[in-house]
Scaffold this active site. Structure first.
Site, PDB file in Angstrom:
ATOM      1  N   GLU A 195     -42.725  20.431  17.666  1.00 28.52           N
ATOM      2  CA  GLU A 195     -43.683  19.537  18.326  1.00 28.52           C
ATOM      3  C   GLU A 195     -43.264  19.238  19.771  1.00 28.52           C
ATOM      4  OE1 GLU A 195     -46.435  18.920  17.125  1.00 28.52           O
ATOM      5  OE2 GLU A 195     -46.249  19.057  14.957  1.00 28.52           O
ATOM      6  N   ASN A 199     -45.114  20.583  23.184  1.00 27.96           N
ATOM      7  CA  ASN A 199     -45.671  19.650  24.163  1.00 27.96           C
ATOM      8  C   ASN A 199     -45.234  19.987  25.594  1.00 27.96           C
ATOM      9  OD1 ASN A 199     -47.187  18.210  22.377  1.00 27.96           O
ATOM     10  ND2 ASN A 199     -45.819  16.431  22.273  1.00 27.96           N
ATOM     11  N   ARG A 244     -56.469  20.517  19.483  1.00 25.93           N
ATOM     12  CA  ARG A 244     -55.235  19.751  19.293  1.00 25.93           C
ATOM     13  C   ARG A 244     -55.575  18.517  18.460  1.00 25.93           C
ATOM     14  NH1 ARG A 244     -52.347  23.180  21.375  1.00 25.93           N
ATOM     15  NH2 ARG A 244     -51.060  22.466  19.678  1.00 25.93           N
TER      16      ARG A 244
HETATM   17  N1  LIG Z   1     -44.088  16.979  27.607  1.00 24.87           N
HETATM   18  C1  LIG Z   1     -45.278  16.419  27.921  1.00 24.87           C
HETATM   19  N2  LIG Z   1     -45.726  16.456  29.224  1.00 24.87           N
HETATM   20  C2  LIG Z   1     -46.919  15.908  29.547  1.00 24.87           C
HETATM   21  N3  LIG Z   1     -47.747  15.291  28.669  1.00 24.87           N
HETATM   22  C3  LIG Z   1     -47.347  15.216  27.389  1.00 24.87           C
HETATM   23  C4  LIG Z   1     -46.113  15.773  26.943  1.00 24.87           C
HETATM   24  N4  LIG Z   1     -45.985  15.538  25.618  1.00 24.87           N
HETATM   25  C5  LIG Z   1     -47.093  14.866  25.242  1.00 24.87           C
HETATM   26  N5  LIG Z   1     -47.932  14.668  26.293  1.00 24.87           N
HETATM   27  C6  LIG Z   1     -49.209  13.936  26.258  1.00 24.87           C
HETATM   28  O1  LIG Z   1     -49.240  13.162  25.076  1.00 24.87           O
HETATM   29  C7  LIG Z   1     -50.405  13.501  24.285  1.00 24.87           C
HETATM   30  C8  LIG Z   1     -50.079  13.345  22.815  1.00 24.87           C
HETATM   31  O2  LIG Z   1     -49.106  14.305  22.405  1.00 24.87           O
HETATM   32  P1  LIG Z   1     -49.105  14.792  20.876  1.00 24.87           P
HETATM   33  O3  LIG Z   1     -48.076  15.839  20.716  1.00 24.87           O
HETATM   34  O4  LIG Z   1     -49.000  13.594  20.005  1.00 24.87           O
HETATM   35  O5  LIG Z   1     -50.559  15.382  20.678  1.00 24.87           O
HETATM   36  P2  LIG Z   1     -51.152  16.762  21.249  1.00 24.87           P
HETATM   37  O6  LIG Z   1     -50.051  17.612  21.771  1.00 24.87           O
HETATM   38  O7  LIG Z   1     -52.237  16.436  22.198  1.00 24.87           O
HETATM   39  O8  LIG Z   1     -51.771  17.418  19.934  1.00 24.87           O
HETATM   40  P3  LIG Z   1     -50.937  18.126  18.758  1.00 24.87           P
HETATM   41  O9  LIG Z   1     -49.493  17.901  19.002  1.00 24.87           O
HETATM   42  O10 LIG Z   1     -51.409  17.476  17.515  1.00 24.87           O
HETATM   43  O11 LIG Z   1     -51.301  19.565  18.834  1.00 24.87           O
HETATM   44  C9  LIG Z   1     -50.771  14.885  24.732  1.00 24.87           C
HETATM   45  O12 LIG Z   1     -52.130  15.165  24.511  1.00 24.87           O
HETATM   46  C10 LIG Z   1     -50.425  14.854  26.220  1.00 24.87           C
HETATM   47  O13 LIG Z   1     -51.444  14.233  26.952  1.00 24.87           O
HETATM   48 MG   LIG Z   2     -48.353  18.008  20.677  1.00 27.50          MG
END
Ligand SMILES: Nc1ncnc2c1ncn2[C@@H]1O[C@H](COP(=O)(O)OP(=O)(O)OP(=O)(O)O)[C@@H](O)[C@H]1O
Ligand SMILES: [Mg+2]
Lengths: 153, 127
Positions: free
Chosen positions: A51, A55, A110
């Site tokens: 995860e 990200n 996502r």
């Molecule tokens: N390393 C990162 N850099 C920039 N933004 C981030 C980062 N990690 C998370 N985010 C932001 O936080 C939000 C939530 O992250 P999360 O991993 O919970 O969900 P997601 O990545 O959108 O979906 P999923 O992980 O379920 O595929 C993301 O949509 C993004 O906007």
């Molecule tokens: Mg994610």
């Protein structure tokens, strides 16, 4: 937090290519395996790492390729410490980003559950981010000691 | 990661997933499933996770996305055979309140009632 001694450490960095998501899982599971973790503990850790690394690749370096760094440590009492960071776009509102089902990319299928997975599969999760500078995710998980196996730790 | 898609005489679609479902693999899996849905308009789609060895939230996104597409034209999504770690991730998503979760050997049931075998069985990114 009190100082803890580091029993072993793995430092890695790799470009933010999606091929490296499985590489990060292999690295962490190979490293943690020396503690002889239970299968479900190992799979929790692999999932949380997947995860955090995803990200960095999907969000942090959305329009470019940058460097993802992963540090894994074995601390006292079989505690695993993991720090995954990028120098990408950062998160404007961390609290909001961590809400279950929040995603800034709903059109890409996502779920917005990455942070929820990290939080529930690990004991501790902390997210530090600065807009334009990058994001650092730190996670900890204490492995159940299996009697006799790691008596020298 | 590989994917095999079967269609039975009642125009139900079985998607046998295997290997690891992460962000890297999800795009290609999604494309294959969506092409099968588009060309056959099945009344029911079964996503079978029996042979999936790893899944993170990218897998949840994959399931949620297919659920939305199918709901739009009145088809039903079934999620089959989620065990262990896969089940644990799936439970976090609340998908169990949306799609129908089932267990059992769907593949042999389908194979005995086949309409055609889609020749898009294919290995994706053998690493
Ligand atoms: N390393 C990162 N850099 C920039 N933004 C981030 C980062 N990690 C998370 N985010 C932001 O936080 C939000 C939530 O992250 P999360 O991993 O919970 O969900 P997601 O990545 O959108 O979906 P999923 O992980 O379920 O595929 C993301 O949509 C993004 O906007
Ligand atoms: Mg994610």
């Amino acid at each position: 937090m009190s100082r803890q001694s580091v029993h072993n450490e793995l430092r890695s960095s790799f470009p933010s290519l999606s091929e490296n998501e499985s590489l990060a899982r292999l690295l962490v599971s190979g490293f943690v395996s020396q503690l002889n973790p239970a299968l479900d503990e190992l799979s929790d850790i692999k999932t949380a790492v997947s995860e955090a690394v995803t990200n960095c690749i999907v969000h942090g370096y959305r329009n470019c390729v940058g460097t993802v760094r992963m540090l894994v440590r074995i601390l006292d009492d079989n505690e695993i410490y993991i720090r995954i960071s990028d120098s990408g776009c950062g998160i404007e509102n961390v609290e909001k980003a961590m809400e279950p089902l929040f995603t800034s990319a709903p059109d890409e299928d996502r779920a917005g559950l990455g942070f929820t997975v990290m939080e529930s599969f690990m004991d501790k999760l902390s997210v530090k981010s600065k807009s334009g500078k990058g994001t650092t995710v730190t996670m900890r998980k204490k492995l159940e000691t299996r009697k006799g196996k790691n008596a020298n730790r | 990661m590989s994917i095999e898609i079967l269609l039975d005489r009642k125009n139900r679609c079985l998607v046998m997933l295997s290997g690891e479902i992460d962000h890297h693999n999800a795009a290609r899996i999604r494309m294959k499933i969506d092409v099968a849905i588009d060309t056959n308009c099945p009344s029911e789609v079964f996503l079978d996770f029996s042979n999936v060895t790893f899944m993170d939230s990218s897998g949840i996104g994959l399931v949620m996305g297919r659920y939305r597409i199918l709901r739009e034209y009145g088809a039903t999504l079934y999620v089959a055979n989620c065990k262990g770690a896969i089940r644990k991730v799936m439970q976090l998503s609340g998908m169990n309140r949306l799609a129908k979760f089932v267990e059992g050997d769907l593949q042999s049931r389908f194979v005995s009632n086949l309409k055609e075998v889609k020749k898009n069985e294919q290995t994706i990114s053998a690493q």
